[in-house]
Design a protein around this motif. Structure first.
Motif, PDB file in Angstrom:
ATOM      1  N   ARG A  97       6.425   4.479   7.482  1.00  0.00           N
ATOM      2  CA  ARG A  97       7.744   4.922   7.005  1.00  0.00           C
ATOM      3  C   ARG A  97       7.600   6.140   6.108  1.00  0.00           C
ATOM      4  NH1 ARG A  97       8.312  -0.649   6.422  1.00  0.00           N
ATOM      5  NH2 ARG A  97       7.980  -0.521   4.174  1.00  0.00           N
ATOM      6  N   LEU A  98       6.571   6.164   5.249  1.00  0.00           N
ATOM      7  CA  LEU A  98       6.322   7.305   4.375  1.00  0.00           C
ATOM      8  C   LEU A  98       6.044   8.557   5.207  1.00  0.00           C
ATOM      9  CD1 LEU A  98       5.801   8.596   1.588  1.00  0.00           C
ATOM     10  CD2 LEU A  98       3.430   7.786   1.786  1.00  0.00           C
ATOM     11  N   LYS A  99       5.247   8.418   6.241  1.00  0.00           N
ATOM     12  CA  LYS A  99       4.944   9.556   7.114  1.00  0.00           C
ATOM     13  C   LYS A  99       6.214  10.113   7.748  1.00  0.00           C
ATOM     14  CE  LYS A  99       0.247   8.133   8.355  1.00  0.00           C
ATOM     15  NZ  LYS A  99      -0.628   7.679   9.457  1.00  0.00           N
ATOM     16  N   ARG A 100       7.100   9.229   8.197  1.00  0.00           N
ATOM     17  CA  ARG A 100       8.364   9.680   8.802  1.00  0.00           C
ATOM     18  C   ARG A 100       9.252  10.364   7.778  1.00  0.00           C
ATOM     19  NH1 ARG A 100       8.199   4.689  11.313  1.00  0.00           N
ATOM     20  NH2 ARG A 100       9.818   3.851   9.958  1.00  0.00           N
ATOM     21  N   ARG A 101       9.343   9.797   6.564  1.00  0.00           N
ATOM     22  CA  ARG A 101      10.213  10.377   5.527  1.00  0.00           C
ATOM     23  C   ARG A 101       9.738  11.739   5.084  1.00  0.00           C
ATOM     24  NH1 ARG A 101       9.606   5.412   2.878  1.00  0.00           N
ATOM     25  NH2 ARG A 101       8.523   6.433   1.176  1.00  0.00           N
ATOM     26  N   THR A 102       8.408  11.909   4.965  1.00  0.00           N
ATOM     27  CA  THR A 102       7.859  13.143   4.404  1.00  0.00           C
ATOM     28  C   THR A 102       7.475  14.167   5.456  1.00  0.00           C
ATOM     29  OG1 THR A 102       5.599  12.285   4.404  1.00  0.00           O
ATOM     30  CG2 THR A 102       6.932  11.921   2.398  1.00  0.00           C
ATOM     31  N   GLY A 103       7.227  13.706   6.679  1.00  0.00           N
ATOM     32  CA  GLY A 103       6.729  14.608   7.713  1.00  0.00           C
ATOM     33  C   GLY A 103       5.239  14.882   7.578  1.00  0.00           C
ATOM     34  N   VAL A 104       4.580  14.224   6.631  1.00  0.00           N
ATOM     35  CA  VAL A 104       3.134  14.381   6.414  1.00  0.00           C
ATOM     36  C   VAL A 104       2.432  13.265   7.182  1.00  0.00           C
ATOM     37  CG1 VAL A 104       1.273  14.433   4.712  1.00  0.00           C
ATOM     38  CG2 VAL A 104       3.511  15.388   4.140  1.00  0.00           C
ATOM     39  N   THR A 105       1.757  13.629   8.271  1.00  0.00           N
ATOM     40  CA  THR A 105       1.147  12.607   9.126  1.00  0.00           C
ATOM     41  C   THR A 105      -0.280  12.266   8.736  1.00  0.00           C
ATOM     42  OG1 THR A 105       0.447  14.300  10.697  1.00  0.00           O
ATOM     43  CG2 THR A 105       2.588  13.259  11.083  1.00  0.00           C
ATOM     44  N   SER A 106      -0.806  12.921   7.710  1.00  0.00           N
ATOM     45  CA  SER A 106      -2.205  12.706   7.348  1.00  0.00           C
ATOM     46  C   SER A 106      -2.416  11.578   6.333  1.00  0.00           C
ATOM     47  CB  SER A 106      -2.809  13.997   6.803  1.00  0.00           C
ATOM     48  OG  SER A 106      -2.115  14.417   5.644  1.00  0.00           O
ATOM     49  N   TYR A 107      -1.329  10.983   5.806  1.00  0.00           N
ATOM     50  CA  TYR A 107      -1.504   9.878   4.853  1.00  0.00           C
ATOM     51  C   TYR A 107      -2.386   8.805   5.475  1.00  0.00           C
ATOM     52  CZ  TYR A 107       1.983  11.463   1.477  1.00  0.00           C
ATOM     53  OH  TYR A 107       2.669  12.163   0.524  1.00  0.00           O
ATOM     54  N   SER A 108      -3.257   8.233   4.654  1.00  0.00           N
ATOM     55  CA  SER A 108      -4.196   7.229   5.134  1.00  0.00           C
ATOM     56  C   SER A 108      -4.253   6.056   4.162  1.00  0.00           C
ATOM     57  CB  SER A 108      -5.581   7.867   5.264  1.00  0.00           C
ATOM     58  OG  SER A 108      -6.535   6.917   5.644  1.00  0.00           O
ATOM     59  N   MET A 109      -4.220   4.853   4.715  1.00  0.00           N
ATOM     60  CA  MET A 109      -4.315   3.632   3.921  1.00  0.00           C
ATOM     61  C   MET A 109      -5.707   3.045   4.127  1.00  0.00           C
ATOM     62  SD  MET A 109      -2.359   0.074   4.710  1.00  0.00           S
ATOM     63  CE  MET A 109      -3.419  -0.301   6.099  1.00  0.00           C
ATOM     64  N   ALA A 110      -6.250   2.452   3.080  1.00  0.00           N
ATOM     65  CA  ALA A 110      -7.543   1.777   3.199  1.00  0.00           C
ATOM     66  C   ALA A 110      -7.497   0.492   2.385  1.00  0.00           C
ATOM     67  CB  ALA A 110      -8.663   2.682   2.712  1.00  0.00           C
ATOM     68  N   ARG A 111      -8.414  -0.412   2.709  1.00  0.00           N
ATOM     69  CA  ARG A 111      -8.532  -1.678   1.971  1.00  0.00           C
ATOM     70  C   ARG A 111      -9.901  -1.760   1.339  1.00  0.00           C
ATOM     71  NH1 ARG A 111      -6.681  -6.883   5.199  1.00  0.00           N
ATOM     72  NH2 ARG A 111      -7.043  -7.786   3.157  1.00  0.00           N
ATOM     73  N   THR A 112      -9.924  -2.338   0.159  1.00  0.00           N
ATOM     74  CA  THR A 112     -11.195  -2.567  -0.523  1.00  0.00           C
ATOM     75  C   THR A 112     -11.799  -3.864   0.007  1.00  0.00           C
ATOM     76  OG1 THR A 112     -10.195  -3.829  -2.316  1.00  0.00           O
ATOM     77  CG2 THR A 112     -10.340  -1.432  -2.622  1.00  0.00           C
ATOM     78  N   GLY A 113     -13.032  -4.134  -0.356  1.00  0.00           N
ATOM     79  CA  GLY A 113     -13.700  -5.359   0.065  1.00  0.00           C
ATOM     80  C   GLY A 113     -13.009  -6.617  -0.421  1.00  0.00           C
TER      81      GLY A 113
END
Length: 86
Positions: A15-31
């Protein structure tokens, strides 16, 4: 359960990518299962590692917010609700 958690977090990032038009956002998880957001894979995180609910709230608060469309029927319904309360 972990899959549903990741899905909810990744949906917030989408949703953030669609709102901002920035497709490079990346999510990660810690151990230990916490989430963080970066502007692109390998970039410094934009937040400290967060629990799922905190992460989703953080991501939802970024960028322009979606304006909810309200129909004439919704407006009239709200007016009726207010009248019934008084």
């Amino acid at each position: 359960m972990a899959g549903a958690r990741s899905t909810r977090a990744s949906a917030a990032v989408d949703r953030l990518k669609r709102r901002t038009g920035v497709t490079s956002y990346s999510m990660a998880r810690t151990g230990d299962g916490l989430f963080f957001l970066s502007e692109k894979p390998g970039a410094p995180p934009l937040c400290a590692p967060l629990e799922l609910d905190e992460f989703v709230a953080f991501v939802n608060g970024l960028g322009p917010q979606e304006v909810k469309r309200i129909s004439k029927h919704d407006v009239e319904f709200e007016k009726q609700l207010v009248r019934k309360k008084t």
